[in-house]
Design an enzyme around this catalytic site. Structure first.
Site, PDB file in Angstrom:
ATOM      1  N   ASN A 162     -20.586  11.766  -3.180  1.00 54.79           N
ATOM      2  CA  ASN A 162     -20.369  10.322  -3.192  1.00 54.79           C
ATOM      3  C   ASN A 162     -21.276   9.712  -4.267  1.00 54.79           C
ATOM      4  O   ASN A 162     -22.477   9.981  -4.258  1.00 54.79           O
ATOM      5  CB  ASN A 162     -20.719   9.729  -1.804  1.00 54.79           C
ATOM      6  CG  ASN A 162     -20.162   8.324  -1.607  1.00 54.79           C
ATOM      7  OD1 ASN A 162     -20.228   7.491  -2.510  1.00 54.79           O
ATOM      8  ND2 ASN A 162     -19.621   8.073  -0.431  1.00 54.79           N
TER       9      ASN A 162
ATOM     10  N   HIS B 253      -6.912   8.866  11.164  1.00 52.82           N
ATOM     11  CA  HIS B 253      -6.480   7.460  11.222  1.00 52.82           C
ATOM     12  C   HIS B 253      -4.976   7.296  11.005  1.00 52.82           C
ATOM     13  O   HIS B 253      -4.528   6.227  10.591  1.00 52.82           O
ATOM     14  CB  HIS B 253      -7.288   6.623  10.216  1.00 52.82           C
ATOM     15  CG  HIS B 253      -8.739   6.485  10.603  1.00 52.82           C
ATOM     16  ND1 HIS B 253      -9.730   6.134   9.716  1.00 52.82           N
ATOM     17  CD2 HIS B 253      -9.355   6.653  11.805  1.00 52.82           C
ATOM     18  CE1 HIS B 253     -10.894   6.096  10.360  1.00 52.82           C
ATOM     19  NE2 HIS B 253     -10.697   6.410  11.616  1.00 52.82           N
TER      20      HIS B 253
ATOM     21  N   ARG C  98       0.836  -1.212   0.000  1.00 53.97           N
ATOM     22  CA  ARG C  98       0.000   0.000   0.000  1.00 53.97           C
ATOM     23  C   ARG C  98       0.868   1.257   0.000  1.00 53.97           C
ATOM     24  O   ARG C  98       0.538   2.259  -0.639  1.00 53.97           O
ATOM     25  CB  ARG C  98      -0.941   0.004   1.223  1.00 53.97           C
ATOM     26  CG  ARG C  98      -1.893  -1.165   1.264  1.00 53.97           C
ATOM     27  CD  ARG C  98      -3.359  -0.796   1.297  1.00 53.97           C
ATOM     28  NE  ARG C  98      -3.706   0.457   1.875  1.00 53.97           N
ATOM     29  CZ  ARG C  98      -4.155   0.648   3.120  1.00 53.97           C
ATOM     30  NH1 ARG C  98      -4.323  -0.371   3.931  1.00 53.97           N
ATOM     31  NH2 ARG C  98      -4.470   1.848   3.538  1.00 53.97           N
TER      32      ARG C  98
ATOM     33  N   GLN D  30      -9.870  10.751   6.918  1.00 50.88           N
ATOM     34  CA  GLN D  30      -9.670   9.389   7.441  1.00 50.88           C
ATOM     35  C   GLN D  30      -8.548   8.712   6.664  1.00 50.88           C
ATOM     36  O   GLN D  30      -8.134   7.611   6.998  1.00 50.88           O
ATOM     37  CB  GLN D  30     -10.953   8.572   7.283  1.00 50.88           C
ATOM     38  CG  GLN D  30     -12.144   9.135   8.030  1.00 50.88           C
ATOM     39  CD  GLN D  30     -13.442   8.488   7.568  1.00 50.88           C
ATOM     40  OE1 GLN D  30     -13.858   7.453   8.077  1.00 50.88           O
ATOM     41  NE2 GLN D  30     -14.089   9.079   6.577  1.00 50.88           N
ATOM     42  N   ASN D  31      -8.089   9.356   5.600  1.00 53.29           N
ATOM     43  CA  ASN D  31      -7.101   8.713   4.730  1.00 53.29           C
ATOM     44  C   ASN D  31      -5.707   8.741   5.340  1.00 53.29           C
ATOM     45  O   ASN D  31      -5.337   9.699   6.010  1.00 53.29           O
ATOM     46  CB  ASN D  31      -7.084   9.391   3.351  1.00 53.29           C
ATOM     47  CG  ASN D  31      -8.417   9.247   2.636  1.00 53.29           C
ATOM     48  OD1 ASN D  31      -9.251   8.437   3.044  1.00 53.29           O
ATOM     49  ND2 ASN D  31      -8.632  10.010   1.581  1.00 53.29           N
TER      50      ASN D  31
ATOM     51  N   GLU E 218     -22.371   6.855  -4.353  1.00 53.76           N
ATOM     52  CA  GLU E 218     -23.321   5.950  -3.691  1.00 53.76           C
ATOM     53  C   GLU E 218     -23.886   6.623  -2.448  1.00 53.76           C
ATOM     54  O   GLU E 218     -23.196   7.407  -1.795  1.00 53.76           O
ATOM     55  CB  GLU E 218     -22.606   4.659  -3.243  1.00 53.76           C
ATOM     56  CG  GLU E 218     -21.872   3.912  -4.338  1.00 53.76           C
ATOM     57  CD  GLU E 218     -22.807   3.377  -5.400  1.00 53.76           C
ATOM     58  OE1 GLU E 218     -23.986   3.093  -5.063  1.00 53.76           O
ATOM     59  OE2 GLU E 218     -22.367   3.271  -6.559  1.00 53.76           O
TER      60      GLU E 218
ATOM     61  N   CYS F 210      15.113  -1.562  20.911  1.00 50.81           N
ATOM     62  CA  CYS F 210      14.560  -1.979  22.214  1.00 50.81           C
ATOM     63  C   CYS F 210      14.026  -3.407  22.162  1.00 50.81           C
ATOM     64  O   CYS F 210      13.561  -3.938  23.172  1.00 50.81           O
ATOM     65  CB  CYS F 210      13.435  -1.032  22.641  1.00 50.81           C
ATOM     66  SG  CYS F 210      11.856  -1.359  21.831  1.00 50.81           S
TER      67      CYS F 210
END
Ligand code: BJW
Ligand code: ZN
Length: 249
Positions: A216, A120, A71, A102-103, A218, A153
């Site tokens: 959007n 996020h 990704r 949120q990306n 949808e 660590c």
């Protein structure tokens, strides 16, 4: 595409001082990045709990690391599209404009958005799951493409994104909630609005009496509460919407 704002929306946009845009994976679709849900989405190939949870990382760190490395690579080869660029223009239109995303792909920042809250996290950084040390994700992948690099660590590096069951960065969520509760126009772009607490920001803006606009192709669970809905891809609808917003100021 040409957007004509209904009279009530035009009035609200003309008077607005505080504006928030809220974005999701759909805004990066036309940059060639897959969304999570829906046809062709990432979750069609695998279940979220196999990749986007701390449990998945503990069970099979190499598998999760390789998926995020893929990704990261796809994202770093992608370019911001006209929707990302049009959202940058809104910073100059309103006295206060905040982009809450949120990306994790970093495309809003690369397009030039400055007042940006990443709910996020980001795929551009990695941090140690034991001591929290942070480093560049690209460098971590270059050092160890197949499995998460081990920290000095003894912990392991993981992508600095928020997985299911993890809390969102407290300060970022706090500021986003404050902006949503005090805005006069709230624009939601390219999100299924199904993941919480992020989707709750739409509810906050609604309760605050903001004018709600959704872009959007949808419908979403919040579509019925929108003052304006543009059922078109973000790369076409957002530049046309921003043109219309600029025209009425
Ligand atoms: C276009 C387009 C074009 C297409 N133009 N548009 C039960 C009820 C309520 C809540 C919960 C519950 N059980 C568990 C929860 C909490 C959970 C949650 O919300 N789950 C729901 C799914 C039910 N939330 C959490 O766990 C959060 N943490 C939390 O709540 O902490 C407190 C807590 C702790 C312990 C226990 C319980 C609570 C954390 C959520 C983290 C989400 N992380 C991910 C992965 C990030 C890393 C990564 O990238 O891999 O974030 S999941 C994924 O979904 C990613 C996204 O940011 C997020 C939202 O998705 P988004 O952006 O909306 O994308 P899609 O694909 O869903 O939608 C794309 C849209 O674009 C579609 O609508 C298309 O139509 C549209 N589109 N082309 C415009 N061209
Ligand atoms: Zn460490």
């Amino acid at each position: 595409m040409d957007v004509v704002l209904p009279e009530e929306v035009r009035e609200r946009v003309r008077e607005a001082r505080r504006v928030v845009a809220f974005s999701g994976a759909g805004v990066s679709k036309e940059s060639g990045l897959d969304t999570f849900r829906g046809a062709g989405g990432l979750w069609e190939q695998m279940r979220p709990e196999e990749m986007a949870t701390p449990q998945a990382f503990r069970a099979d760190p190499a598998k999760v690391w390789q998926w995020y490395a893929w990704r990261w690579k796809t994202g770093s080869g992608a370019q911001p599209n006209p929707a990302h660029r049009a959202l940058v223009r809104l910073e100059a239109v309103f006295p206060s404009f905040t982009l809450v995303t949120q990306n994790v792909d970093g495309l809003h920042a690369r397009a030039g958005s400055r007042n940006l809250l990443e709910l996020h996290g980001t795929i551009l950084r990695a941090h140690c799951n034991r001591c929290g040390r942070s480093r560049d994700m690209g460098e971590a992948i270059a050092e160890s493409p197949e499995e998460p690099p081990v920290c000095s660590c003894g912990g392991r590096f993981r992508p600095s994104v928020v997985w299911f069951g993890e809390t969102l960065p407290e300060e970022v969520l706090f500021r986003a909630s404050q902006e949503a509760s005090s805005c006069e126009v709230f624009l939601s772009v390219g999100t299924s609005s199904t993941v919480y607490p992020a989707a709750g920001l739409i509810e906050l803006a609604h309760q605050a009496g903001a004018c709600l606009i959704e872009v959007n192709p949808e419908p979403t669970p919040f579509s019925g509460r929108m003052d304006l809905r543009l059922a078109a891809p973000a790369g076409e609808a957002v530049p046309a919407l921003v043109d219309a917003m600029e025209r009425c100021r």
